[in-house]
Design a protein around this motif. Structure first.
Motif, PDB file in Angstrom:
ATOM      1  N   GLU A  59       0.769  -0.956   0.114  1.00  0.00           N
ATOM      2  CA  GLU A  59       0.232  -0.474  -0.149  1.00  0.00           C
ATOM      3  C   GLU A  59       0.898   1.116  -0.205  1.00  0.00           C
ATOM      4  O   GLU A  59       1.723   1.881   0.512  1.00  0.00           O
ATOM      5  CB  GLU A  59      -1.208   0.079   1.043  1.00  0.00           C
ATOM      6  CG  GLU A  59      -1.796   1.101   1.400  1.00  0.00           C
ATOM      7  CD  GLU A  59      -2.389   1.051   2.380  1.00  0.00           C
ATOM      8  OE1 GLU A  59      -2.764   0.663   3.655  1.00  0.00           O
ATOM      9  OE2 GLU A  59      -3.957   1.984   2.366  1.00  0.00           O
ATOM     10  N   ASN A 116      -4.384   5.132  -1.691  1.00  0.00           N
ATOM     11  CA  ASN A 116      -5.756   5.697  -1.448  1.00  0.00           C
ATOM     12  C   ASN A 116      -5.711   6.397  -2.096  1.00  0.00           C
ATOM     13  O   ASN A 116      -4.880   7.615  -2.757  1.00  0.00           O
ATOM     14  CB  ASN A 116      -5.504   5.914   0.418  1.00  0.00           C
ATOM     15  CG  ASN A 116      -4.876   4.841   1.348  1.00  0.00           C
ATOM     16  OD1 ASN A 116      -5.725   4.141   1.279  1.00  0.00           O
ATOM     17  ND2 ASN A 116      -3.517   4.416   1.189  1.00  0.00           N
ATOM     18  N   GLU A 148      -8.076   2.546  -3.186  1.00  0.00           N
ATOM     19  CA  GLU A 148      -9.112   2.171  -1.573  1.00  0.00           C
ATOM     20  C   GLU A 148      -9.450   3.188  -1.165  1.00  0.00           C
ATOM     21  O   GLU A 148      -9.701   4.699  -1.522  1.00  0.00           O
ATOM     22  CB  GLU A 148      -7.766   1.771  -0.504  1.00  0.00           C
ATOM     23  CG  GLU A 148      -6.563   0.645  -0.376  1.00  0.00           C
ATOM     24  CD  GLU A 148      -6.029   0.251   0.932  1.00  0.00           C
ATOM     25  OE1 GLU A 148      -5.817   1.332   1.188  1.00  0.00           O
ATOM     26  OE2 GLU A 148      -5.737  -0.459   0.650  1.00  0.00           O
ATOM     27  N   ASP A 178     -11.318   0.882   2.606  1.00  0.00           N
ATOM     28  CA  ASP A 178     -10.676   0.950   3.878  1.00  0.00           C
ATOM     29  C   ASP A 178     -11.457   0.809   4.835  1.00  0.00           C
ATOM     30  O   ASP A 178     -12.494   1.561   4.780  1.00  0.00           O
ATOM     31  CB  ASP A 178      -9.714   1.986   2.691  1.00  0.00           C
ATOM     32  CG  ASP A 178      -8.590   1.768   3.929  1.00  0.00           C
ATOM     33  OD1 ASP A 178      -7.881   0.601   4.952  1.00  0.00           O
ATOM     34  OD2 ASP A 178      -7.612   2.848   3.676  1.00  0.00           O
ATOM     35  N   LYS A 199     -11.281  -3.824   3.680  1.00  0.00           N
ATOM     36  CA  LYS A 199     -10.223  -4.146   4.583  1.00  0.00           C
ATOM     37  C   LYS A 199     -10.398  -3.613   6.180  1.00  0.00           C
ATOM     38  O   LYS A 199     -11.391  -2.229   6.059  1.00  0.00           O
ATOM     39  CB  LYS A 199      -9.075  -2.680   4.372  1.00  0.00           C
ATOM     40  CG  LYS A 199      -8.541  -2.976   3.445  1.00  0.00           C
ATOM     41  CD  LYS A 199      -7.218  -2.028   2.806  1.00  0.00           C
ATOM     42  CE  LYS A 199      -5.480  -2.047   3.498  1.00  0.00           C
ATOM     43  NZ  LYS A 199      -4.921  -1.636   2.989  1.00  0.00           N
TER      44      LYS A 199
HETATM   45 MG    MG Z   1      -5.516   2.750   2.792  1.00  0.00          MG
END
Ligand code: MG
Ligand code: C2E
Ligand code: MG
Ligand code: MG
Length: 284
Positions: A59, A116, A148, A178, A199
């Motif tokens: 990530e 993200n 995400e 997320d 997640k």
């Molecule tokens: Mg994230």
């Protein structure tokens, strides 16, 4: 920086308590310059598949190096959102993530990279097209750059966000939800999302060995997500015991300080090389 540029910045300000302070204006100008001058960095945190003990991805997390007091990533992102810089920031992060994956491939590590994205990106009508174009010019990475999005960010503007996510999904961009379980998520909304991965927020994972309630919630979430067809990642795994518990619960993947902290690309490459060597030694 010119007064004109500063005035343009001001036009985007949300009138929150300290938005107009001189310190804050200076910080925003410096941040804008850092972004323009490519002084921001991505750190990368690996993600481990529990079924085969393989690293499946990393990530990307934004960092602004060279400051005496580091500013946490979520604050940088909040500042970018309030000042209209989130659009260029996310574009930079996406391009950098493609560069990162290219380097991973060249070193023989064919893992995915997750990026993200922010609520405001989901409101840009042209965002899916932008991502689509990027991947058209980098076809090797298509299907391997995951976006995400937090559940909270989608709740701000469910209609538009869902439309954006659906067109991203339709063009083969993998999506991940997320911080699941950290906000006021509507399960009926979650079930419509075209994501492949969920997640679980680290607030539910951090005290797993001690908190019986968290274990019940996490176990149930894993079962529910599996039934809905999602793969499940647990974030914030800080010790071996938590990892063992998650494995026993059938969790698919983990991330956290126990495995590795976010690190610069050069360090990640070394880390992955060493892991691959250790595995080869065990097998040989
Ligand atoms: Mg994230
Ligand atoms: P996130 O996407 O949920 O990322 C996970 C955060 O948890 C990261 O914080 C990571 O360093 C931290 N973390 C990972 N493992 C552990 C652990 O075992 N224990 C603890 N206590 N923390 C752990 P970071 O890097 O400060 O980022 C915070 C948030 O800022 C991210 O949360 C994400 O929402 C946002 N963010 C970071 N980079 C970007 C970016 O490039 N774009 C956007 N839009 N948001 C970003
Ligand atoms: Mg998270
Ligand atoms: Mg978070």
């Amino acid at each position: 920086e010119s007064d004109e540029a500063r005035d343009r910045g001001l036009a985007y300000y949300q009138p929150s308590r300290d938005s107009y302070s001189a310190d804050r204006l200076t910080l925003v100008s410096e941040f804008r310059l850092a972004l323009q001058n490519q002084e921001l960095e991505l750190h990368l945190q690996p993600k481990l598949g529990l079924s085969n003990n393989q690293i499946v991805g990393a990530e990307a997390l934004i960092r602004w190096p060279g400051r005496s007091t580091p500013i946490p990533a979520d604050q940088l992102v909040a500042m970018a959102e309030q000042t209209g810089l989130i659009k260029p920031l996310t574009r930079w992060v996406l391009e950098e993530a493609l560069r990162v994956r290219q380097q991973l491939l060249e070193r023989g590590h064919a893992i995915g990279v997750s990026v993200n994205i922010s609520p405001n990106n989901l409101r840009e009508p042209e965002f899916p097209l932008h991502v689509q174009r990027l991947l058209t010019s980098h076809p090797d990475h298509r299907g391997h750059i995951t976006l995400e999005v937090t559940e909270t960010s989608m709740m701000l503007d469910p209609g538009n966000s869902l439309r954006t996510l659906k067109s991203l999904d339709a063009t083969g961009i993998p999506l991940s939800i997320d911080d699941f379980g950290s906000g006021y998520s509507s399960l009926s909304y979650i079930k419509q999302l075209p994501a492949r991965e969920i997640k679980i927020d680290r607030s539910l994972v951090g005290d797993l060995p001690k908190q019986n309630e968290d274990r019940v919630i996490v176990q149930t979430t894993i079962q529910m997500c599996h039934s809905l067809g999602y793969r499940v990642v647990a974030e914030g795994v800080e010790d071996a015991e938590t990892q063992q518990l998650l494995m026993a619960m059938g969790c698919d993947m983990i991330q956290g300080y126990h495995l590795a902290r976010p690190m610069p690309l050069a360090d990640l490459l070394t880390w992955l090389d060493e892991r691959a060597d250790a595995t080869a030694r065990k097998l040989g």
